[in-house]
Motif scaffolding. Structure first.
Motif, PDB file in Angstrom:
ATOM      1  N   ASP A  94       0.823  -1.208   0.000  1.00 47.45           N
ATOM      2  CA  ASP A  94       0.000   0.000   0.000  1.00 47.45           C
ATOM      3  C   ASP A  94       0.859   1.262   0.000  1.00 47.45           C
ATOM      4  N   THR A  95       1.959   1.243   0.766  1.00 45.61           N
ATOM      5  CA  THR A  95       2.797   2.429   0.928  1.00 45.61           C
ATOM      6  C   THR A  95       4.261   2.042   0.828  1.00 45.61           C
ATOM      7  N   LEU A  96       5.034   2.840   0.096  1.00 49.12           N
ATOM      8  CA  LEU A  96       6.474   2.619  -0.007  1.00 49.12           C
ATOM      9  C   LEU A  96       7.193   3.698   0.794  1.00 49.12           C
ATOM     10  N   PHE A  97       7.919   3.292   1.842  1.00 46.84           N
ATOM     11  CA  PHE A  97       8.777   4.202   2.588  1.00 46.84           C
ATOM     12  C   PHE A  97      10.118   4.284   1.865  1.00 46.84           C
ATOM     13  N   ILE A  98      10.400   5.426   1.270  1.00 45.93           N
ATOM     14  CA  ILE A  98      11.672   5.649   0.576  1.00 45.93           C
ATOM     15  C   ILE A  98      12.588   6.374   1.556  1.00 45.93           C
ATOM     16  N   VAL A 139       1.662   2.523  -5.968  1.00 49.30           N
ATOM     17  CA  VAL A 139       1.885   2.440  -4.524  1.00 49.30           C
ATOM     18  C   VAL A 139       2.141   3.855  -4.009  1.00 49.30           C
ATOM     19  N   HIS A 140       1.552   4.214  -2.879  1.00 48.62           N
ATOM     20  CA  HIS A 140       1.708   5.573  -2.350  1.00 48.62           C
ATOM     21  C   HIS A 140       3.130   5.763  -1.815  1.00 48.62           C
ATOM     22  N   PRO A 141       3.879   6.772  -2.320  1.00 51.42           N
ATOM     23  CA  PRO A 141       5.249   6.979  -1.844  1.00 51.42           C
ATOM     24  C   PRO A 141       5.335   7.952  -0.673  1.00 51.42           C
ATOM     25  N   VAL A 142       6.160   7.603   0.306  1.00 47.27           N
ATOM     26  CA  VAL A 142       6.470   8.484   1.430  1.00 47.27           C
ATOM     27  C   VAL A 142       7.989   8.578   1.530  1.00 47.27           C
ATOM     28  N   ILE A 143       8.528   9.780   1.350  1.00 49.25           N
ATOM     29  CA  ILE A 143       9.972   9.984   1.473  1.00 49.25           C
ATOM     30  C   ILE A 143      10.283  10.226   2.945  1.00 49.25           C
ATOM     31  N   VAL A 144      11.045   9.310   3.539  1.00 50.07           N
ATOM     32  CA  VAL A 144      11.395   9.391   4.960  1.00 50.07           C
ATOM     33  C   VAL A 144      12.860   9.816   5.062  1.00 50.07           C
ATOM     34  N   ALA A 173      17.947  20.497   8.628  1.00 55.69           N
ATOM     35  CA  ALA A 173      17.018  19.431   8.242  1.00 55.69           C
ATOM     36  C   ALA A 173      15.874  19.964   7.388  1.00 55.69           C
ATOM     37  N   GLU A 174      15.426  21.195   7.657  1.00 58.29           N
ATOM     38  CA  GLU A 174      14.325  21.771   6.885  1.00 58.29           C
ATOM     39  C   GLU A 174      14.698  21.962   5.415  1.00 58.29           C
ATOM     40  N   VAL A 175      15.986  22.191   5.151  1.00 61.11           N
ATOM     41  CA  VAL A 175      16.424  22.328   3.762  1.00 61.11           C
ATOM     42  C   VAL A 175      16.319  20.981   3.049  1.00 61.11           C
ATOM     43  N   TYR A 176      16.715  19.911   3.744  1.00 63.87           N
ATOM     44  CA  TYR A 176      16.564  18.572   3.173  1.00 63.87           C
ATOM     45  C   TYR A 176      15.084  18.278   2.900  1.00 63.87           C
ATOM     46  N   LYS A 177      14.222  18.690   3.828  1.00 60.59           N
ATOM     47  CA  LYS A 177      12.782  18.464   3.647  1.00 60.59           C
ATOM     48  C   LYS A 177      12.296  19.187   2.398  1.00 60.59           C
ATOM     49  N   GLY A 178      12.738  20.432   2.209  1.00 64.14           N
ATOM     50  CA  GLY A 178      12.339  21.189   1.026  1.00 64.14           C
ATOM     51  C   GLY A 178      12.822  20.553  -0.261  1.00 64.14           C
ATOM     52  N   ARG A 179      14.045  20.052  -0.251  1.00 65.47           N
ATOM     53  CA  ARG A 179      14.582  19.388  -1.434  1.00 65.47           C
ATOM     54  C   ARG A 179      13.777  18.136  -1.766  1.00 65.47           C
ATOM     55  N   ALA A 180      13.408  17.382  -0.730  1.00 61.96           N
ATOM     56  CA  ALA A 180      12.624  16.163  -0.947  1.00 61.96           C
ATOM     57  C   ALA A 180      11.240  16.501  -1.484  1.00 61.96           C
ATOM     58  N   ALA A 181      10.607  17.519  -0.902  1.00 67.44           N
ATOM     59  CA  ALA A 181       9.259  17.896  -1.324  1.00 67.44           C
ATOM     60  C   ALA A 181       9.232  18.402  -2.752  1.00 67.44           C
ATOM     61  N   ILE A 205      12.629  12.859  10.097  1.00 63.21           N
ATOM     62  CA  ILE A 205      12.500  12.272  11.432  1.00 63.21           C
ATOM     63  C   ILE A 205      13.854  11.976  12.083  1.00 63.21           C
ATOM     64  N   ASN A 206      13.790  11.841  13.381  1.00 64.94           N
ATOM     65  CA  ASN A 206      14.842  11.212  14.168  1.00 64.94           C
ATOM     66  C   ASN A 206      14.336   9.810  14.457  1.00 64.94           C
ATOM     67  N   ALA A 207      14.950   8.809  13.867  1.00 66.55           N
ATOM     68  CA  ALA A 207      14.441   7.435  13.954  1.00 66.55           C
ATOM     69  C   ALA A 207      14.457   6.867  15.363  1.00 66.55           C
ATOM     70  N   LYS A 208      15.048   7.595  16.305  1.00 62.29           N
ATOM     71  CA  LYS A 208      15.060   7.126  17.693  1.00 62.29           C
ATOM     72  C   LYS A 208      14.080   7.906  18.565  1.00 62.29           C
TER      73      LYS A 208
END
Length: 347
Positions: A104-108, A133-138, A150-158, A169-172
């Motif tokens: 259903d969803t692909l975590f990239i 499949v719905h993509p989610v860039i993590v 981190a916000e710059v990385y988010k903008g580049r991904a979006a 995210i912080n995976a921990k």
């Protein structure tokens, strides 16, 4: 705790494929792991067991996440898939390699450091779009970004594709995991892809509560190193299912033309307005793409990535089609030889 097939992700799509006789005599199962000579299955009660492959079925016919029908000893048939993620297999032989089914969803996954790479993310996005499949860039490691905030990385991904969700995210961090888990409810299936070292194992462990190590696969021989490399399906704490995939250094696309066209829709639309229908978008007169680059309306590096993915996909798709045609021709020849030998013996 009681379960039913819906817990496994079963829907009317699969029910409609069964005959009345199959309803009575066979058991619907889901493929949790594919091995060389057999598969590990899950039934409605979430019991795991092994089934050997017999008859014409071979391991390459299966993807983790497949639904199938089984009797007490073997798999009878695989049901048509709702979605399928595949790539061209590594090596000389041209054939598709099944990665995950009914996702259903692909975590990239990528990270806030040198691993972040638009070209790699675009490959995974094209794969997801083609498979519907719905993509989610993590984007992981938000707590310790390198080179830029981190916000710059988010903008580049979006900016890569507006049809994808983006989570930095912080995976921990427990709150960040709560954001991931909104995609992981009962019956939902998530596939996890991305290069090694970006935190896939941490994400997999956090979502499932299990100690999962996702390793890497060498492209030359597909053998793992250091950690577990087989694709497997695990139940997540939210009730859904996680299919992990070992890190893939190269994702060779095939039969993904529509996914690429959608991902680069602005370029695709422009290409349709070129003066010549067979324009190579290089030196030809009347090229709309070339004009847009010169006017600063298109990023030349992005255009080059589009061109590379489009040409690679066309080459791989054609090569696989030729390989399948040769296989059918050889099979027909073998049957013809056998028939001739049998007729000679009968005479």
């Amino acid at each position: 705790m009681t379960h039913d097939l819906k817990t496994l992700g079963w829907t009317q799509t699969f029910t409609s494929q069964l005959t009345p006789e199959e309803f009575e005599t066979l058991t619907p199962v889901r493929i949790a792991e594919v091995r060389r000579r057999g598969v590990v299955i899950l039934d409605a009660a979430l019991n795991r067991s092994e089934r050997a492959l017999t008859g014409e079925l071979v391991a390459s016919d299966f993807a983790v996440g497949d639904f199938a029908l089984a009797d007490a000893d073997r798999i009878i048939r695989v049901l048509d898939r709702k979605t399928l993620i595949s790539r061209r297999a590594a090596g000389v032989e041209a054939k598709p390699q099944l990665i995950a089914a009914n996702v259903d969803t692909l975590f990239i996954t990528t990270s806030c450091n040198h691993d972040f790479n638009e070209a790699r993310i675009e490959r995974y996005l094209a794969l997801a779009i083609e498979a519907e499949v719905h993509p989610v860039i993590v984007v992981t490691k938000a707590d310790k970004p390198e080179d830029m905030p981190a916000e710059v990385y988010k903008g580049r991904a979006a900016a890569i594709y507006d049809g994808a969700d983006v989570l930095v995210i912080n995976a921990k961090d427990a709150e960040d995991f709560a954001r991931l888990e909104t995609y992981c409810g009962e019956g939902q299936t998530i596939a996890l892809v991305g290069s090694s070292g970006v935190g896939k194992s941490t994400i997999a462990t956090g979502l499932t509560g299990l100690d999962i190590e996702i390793g890497d696969i060498r492209e030359d021989d597909a053998k793992g190193r250091h950690t577990t490399t087989s694709r497997s399906m695990y139940q997540m704490r939210g009730g859904g299912w996680l299919i992990d995939t070992p890190g893939m250094r190269e994702l060779a696309l095939h039969d993904a033309a529509e996914g690429i066209a959608t991902l680069f829709e602005d370029i695709t639309d422009l290409a349709a307005t070129c003066k010549f229908s067979d324009c190579k978008h290089d030196t030809e007169p009347g090229c709309a793409i070339k004009a847009a680059i010169e006017e600063g309306r298109l990023d030349p590096e992005r255009v080059e990535r589009w061109r590379k993915l489009r040409d690679e996909d066309a080459h791989n798709s054609e090569t696989i089609a030729e390989s399948r045609a040769r296989g059918r021709k050889f099979s027909k020849m073998v049957k013809s030889v056998k028939k001739a030998k049998n007729a000679k013996r009968g005479g």
